[in-house]
Enzyme design. Structure first.
Site, mmCIF file in Angstrom:
data_model
loop_
_atom_site.group_PDB
_atom_site.id
_atom_site.type_symbol
_atom_site.label_atom_id
_atom_site.label_comp_id
_atom_site.label_asym_id
_atom_site.label_seq_id
_atom_site.Cartn_x
_atom_site.Cartn_y
_atom_site.Cartn_z
ATOM 1 N N ASP A 227 0.879 -1.166 0.000
ATOM 2 C CA ASP A 227 0.000 0.000 0.000
ATOM 3 C C ASP A 227 0.921 1.222 0.000
ATOM 4 O O ASP A 227 2.090 1.131 0.391
ATOM 5 C CB ASP A 227 -0.973 0.002 1.183
HETATM 6 C C1 BGC Z 1 -4.966 3.379 -0.059
HETATM 7 C C2 BGC Z 1 -4.988 2.447 -1.265
HETATM 8 C C3 BGC Z 1 -4.688 3.230 -2.507
HETATM 9 C C4 BGC Z 1 -3.349 3.924 -2.343
HETATM 10 C C5 BGC Z 1 -2.956 4.755 -3.543
HETATM 11 C C6 BGC Z 1 -3.684 4.195 0.005
HETATM 12 O O1 BGC Z 1 -3.737 5.180 0.982
HETATM 13 O O2 BGC Z 1 -5.103 2.633 1.120
HETATM 14 O O3 BGC Z 1 -6.228 1.817 -1.358
HETATM 15 O O4 BGC Z 1 -4.694 2.384 -3.616
HETATM 16 O O5 BGC Z 1 -3.405 4.785 -1.232
HETATM 17 O O6 BGC Z 1 -3.766 5.890 -3.615
#
Ligand code: BGC
Length: 851
Positions: A227
């Site tokens: 993530d």
């Molecule tokens: C979120 C993800 C997302 C990523 C990129 C993170 O903060 O948990 O779901 O894909 O950011 O934006």
């Protein structure tokens, strides 16, 4: 379309890379892209958020996207074909924007109704989640775009999401939280995203679950991407089965991994394995046809106004504009709204309304015009266009009825970013704002016209020191307005040249959503005159961080709630039918935090009660992503749950309200009557720990186990006809661990053709000897005309009766009797059969687990 690279091919490429090149590939080159490696002909891979639309690599309101209903609404359709079609739409959008990997679907579960990203997850049930996710993955990947199963695993709430330690036993993990990811791997998902949180003490970007079961037991062959920002340390993550650290270019791996391998602290074989997985994905993504091929194949329409490819994008050729895409996809977007809409209540068959009958309809409530089409956070995209409920209803009744609108009051006093409706660009006067980059002396380096008071700085310009938003704002009423500035670092706000706010606000969080997407607001109150334009200027010093949102927002003086309610009541009293649209707000359903309450905000319960008191033919439309409490639910005739319905909201809703289409949705999650009733509520960790003490008993399983009754059961949803469940045929005996088929006969007892979702549950001995609790093991939809019989064939998976044995570390189906229950919701299961499992056929343990 899929051209799998052979092991030998990736091996040959790997040999051409030296350690520095390999390590470089393992951290992103930027926020959304990986590094290219010309030595092996590797181009950069581009990622983008979903899941309800594809934002692309810019957080820019001019880069519009088609917006589907939120994932919970898609799951509510219980229709894998529709979900796959939605996946195809996402793939075409991704291709249009040069995106190789879509960061969707979200496969976490609805454990607590307070979860801030509830709208982004499918269901409380692992089977429905897994099947819906698999269908979406198939649709996305058939379009040549890689899907990402996220967030692996137990990221079911948002509070302290970067650090929370979820304590969950192995059986629960396997049977409930890991199950949808297993289904995704089975569906061939190309990428898995590790979550921010810890599970049983270990952060997921270094967690043992990435190895087993994900890779060695389920056979996942793609890369595990972190993530965003989740790789926060070096050795533990590098030694784990984590493959790619995003975003970049900075990060613990970029800084320290080369030296760690050189020193022998991280074996080079591990690096090779990570790179091999990335190469495999790149080869697959590179094997897809170019857009021009898709045009030829008719997958996407040709475009006269070729969009220029985004900088760094691999996509070249003719790309369709959003307008063309919308024209082509509008029917699917609209169909999906009705397919997921759940009719919770319909006393005396008030719905469907006959469009030729009512002479007047009062459309009430703030969400009737300010509809929330999507949830907040990284999932957010920018629609080019949307249909509000008021517009949808008005269009459906054109020429037949008078439609009156009474908004009530906005449910939130939070300032909203300025937009084209209330603001002009001081340079040229077009609706919108002027955004500039200034050097340290205040000289302009760059200027552009934008459409929103919420921007991420527009360009990388050497010497840029300050970002500025300048706007001519026209308040629509007199009084004390609240103006707000969002961002980090040195911030100032001037109103007509007078500084009303100035200060330095250092970043106080590691959470990318809080830092980049939704920084906190600093507010001031200032008197403004209705109709008189005033120049507002926000400045933010870029040393407070780049890639950070800067926001200029405003909220009007608080209105008179009682008077607004009175106007709504008067409108309802004079109309033949009242449609009240109520819902949640950006603050209450958004990534990065959990909800504090299930109650509808801002006096909306009182609004509904007042309207229902004034008009006995009141329909409530709910515009929420997650459950809310409905204390007035027995006082209104009809309740239609529209979720966050995507951009065709109003058109799809009108289709349902006026009976052009049946409401297709069935609840993918149980709704409690009160907060106190919800079997699992808490999302706030204590001492950093969030224990899943309820084990596998979340959602309907918890309700069925305790014998308590919710407001609306999992699976519940009314159509416009009625059904009699007549009989069920199940095998008297099956081999434990083997799949079997159940036939269910039902009859359409109503007056109109309809679709019914037949649900099959299984109850067997619980490992702890506790009461047998039914769980969903299959479902099938049938369609029949009035009076007609239909047969639903439900296939039950071989795993359905098995349980994860922690002792034996494998799935075990004990011989003995299980009960099959069939019906239209977890709380309405009129048919019952007993099947005996004849003997245990153990699933072979994975090879790597053999001694
Ligand atoms: C979120 C993800 C997302 C990523 C990129 C993170 O903060 O948990 O779901 O894909 O950011 O934006």
């Amino acid at each position: 379309m899929e051209a799998e690279p052979t092991g030998a091919e990736t091996g040959r490429l790997l040999e051409k890379l030296d350690l520095r090149q390999k390590v470089r590939l393992l951290t992103g080159a930027s926020t959304w892209r990986t590094h290219a490696e010309p030595a092996v002909g590797l181009r950069a891979l581009t990622f983008s958020d979903g899941p309800a639309g594809v934002r692309g690599t810019a957080w820019d309101e001019r880069d519009t996207a088609l917006v589907l209903p939120c994932p919970t609404a898609l799951a509510a359709a219980w229709d894998e074909e529709l979900v796959s079609e939605a996946g195809g739409l996402l793939a075409a959008e991704a291709r249009r924007k040069g995106v190789d990997v879509l960061l969707a679907p979200t496969l976490n579960l609805h454990r607590s109704p307070l979860g801030g990203r509830h709208f982004e997850c499918f269901s409380e049930d692992p089977l429905l989640t897994g099947r819906t996710g698999a269908a979406l993955i198939r649709g996305i990947q058939a379009g040549g775009v890689a899907a990402t199963a996220k967030h692996f695993v137990a990221n079911d709430a948002e509070t302290d999401r970067l650090t929370v330690d979820v304590r969950v036993d192995e059986r629960t993990l396997r049977e409930v939280y890991l199950a949808p990811f297993e289904a995704a791997v089975e569906a061939g998902v190309r990428v898995v995203m590790s979550a921010y949180n810890r599970v049983n003490g270990v952060t997921m970007s270094a967690g043992p679950l990435l190895e087993r079961p994900l890779k060695d037991e389920w056979g996942f062959e793609g890369p595990v991407v972190s993530d965003w920002g989740a790789v926060r340390s070096l050795l533990d993550t590098a030694r784990s089965a984590q493959d790619l650290a995003m975003p970049g270019p900075a990060g613990p791996w970029a800084e320290g991994l080369y030296a760690a391998v050189e020193s022998g602290a991280v074996p080079v074989e591990l690096i090779d394995e990570k790179v091999r997985r990335l190469l495999r994905l790149a080869a697959w993504a590179g094997a897809r046809p170019e857009p021009s091929d898709l045009v030829r194949e008719g997958v996407i329409p040709p475009s006269p106004d070729a969009m220029s490819p985004m900088p760094g994008s691999s996509v070249v050729g003719v790309l369709p504009s959003t307008a063309q895409r919308l024209q082509r996809e509008r029917p699917l977007l609209r169909r999906a709204v009705a397919a997921g809409a759940v009719l919770l209540r319909n006393e005396g068959s008030l719905l469907p309304l006959d469009p030729a009958r009512p002479r007047s309809v009062a459309v009430i409530g703030p969400h009737a015009t300010a509809v929330r089409i999507q949830g907040g956070g990284s999932a957010e995209v920018f629609p080019a266009d949307l249909v509000t409920p008021l517009e949808g209803i008005t269009a459906a009744l054109a020429g037949t009825a008078r439609v009156v609108h009474a908004p009530g009051l906005p449910p939130s006093a939070r300032p909203r970013p300025l937009d084209r409706a209330n603001t002009r660009d001081p340079r040229g006067g077009r609706p919108g704002v002027l955004v500039r980059l200034l050097d340290a002396a205040g000289a302009e380096l760059h200027a552009e016209h934008r459409l929103s008071g919420r921007i991420v700085e527009p360009a990388e310009v050497a010497g840029a020191h300050t970002v500025e938003i300048r706007a001519l704002f026209r308040p629509d009423r007199d009084g004390l307005w609240t103006l707000a500035v969002g961002g980090w670092g040195a911030l100032s706000l001037t109103v007509a040249g007078r500084t009303v706010l100035a200060g330095t606000f250092p970043v106080d969080s590691d959470d990318p959503t809080r830092v980049h997407v939704a920084p906190p607001y600093r507010r001031v109150r200032t008197p403004l005159t209705g109709g008189r334009e005033v120049e507002l200027v926000v400045r933010r010093g870029l040393d407070g961080g780049t890639g950070v949102a800067t926001v200029l927002a405003a909220a009007p003086p608080p209105g008179d709630a009682a008077a607004a309610r009175e106007r709504a009541v008067a409108a309802a009293r004079e109309a033949e039918v009242a449609v009240v649209v109520v819902g949640t707000t950006q603050e209450s359903e958004s990534e990065g935090s959990d909800r504090r309450t299930l109650a509808l905000p801002g006096g909306q319960d009182a609004l509904v009660r007042a309207v229902a008191g004034a008009n006995p033919r009141t329909v409530v439309v709910l515009n929420t992503g997650g459950p809310v409490t409905l204390p007035w639910r027995d006082e209104v005739r009809a309740i239609l749950l529209a979720w966050f319905p995507g951009q065709e909201a109003g058109a799809g809703l009108a289709d349902v309200l006026f009976g052009r289409v049946e409401p297709g949705g069935r609840l993918p999650t149980t709704w409690a009557a009160t907060e106190a009733d919800a079997p699992v509520l808490r999302t706030r960790p204590e001492g950093g720990v969030l224990p899943y003490t309820e084990g596998p008993f979340i959602g309907y399983r918890a309700w069925l186990r305790s014998g308590a009754v919710p407001a609306y059961w999992f699976g519940h949803g009314l159509g416009y006809t009625t059904w009699a469940y007549e009989s069920m045929e199940a095998p008297a005996e099956v081999g434990a661990g083997e799949p079997f088929d159940v036939r269910v006969v039902l009859r359409n007892t109503g007056v109109r053709r309809g679709r019914e979702v037949v649900q099959l549950y299984l109850a067997g001995p619980e490992p702890d000897g506790g009461p047998q609790v039914p769980r969903l093991v299959g479902h099938a939809a049938v369609v029949a005309d009035p009076g007609e019989r239909a047969v639903a064939a439900v296939r039950v998976d071989g795993r359905a009766a098995a349980r994860w044995s922690t002792r034996e570390r494998r799935w075990v189906a004990e011989p003995g009797e299980v009960t099959l229950l069939c019906g239209r919701s977890a709380g309405e299961l009129p048919l019952r059969a007993v099947t005996s499992l004849s003997r245990s056929v153990p699933e072979a343990p994975p090879e790597s687990a053999l001694p």
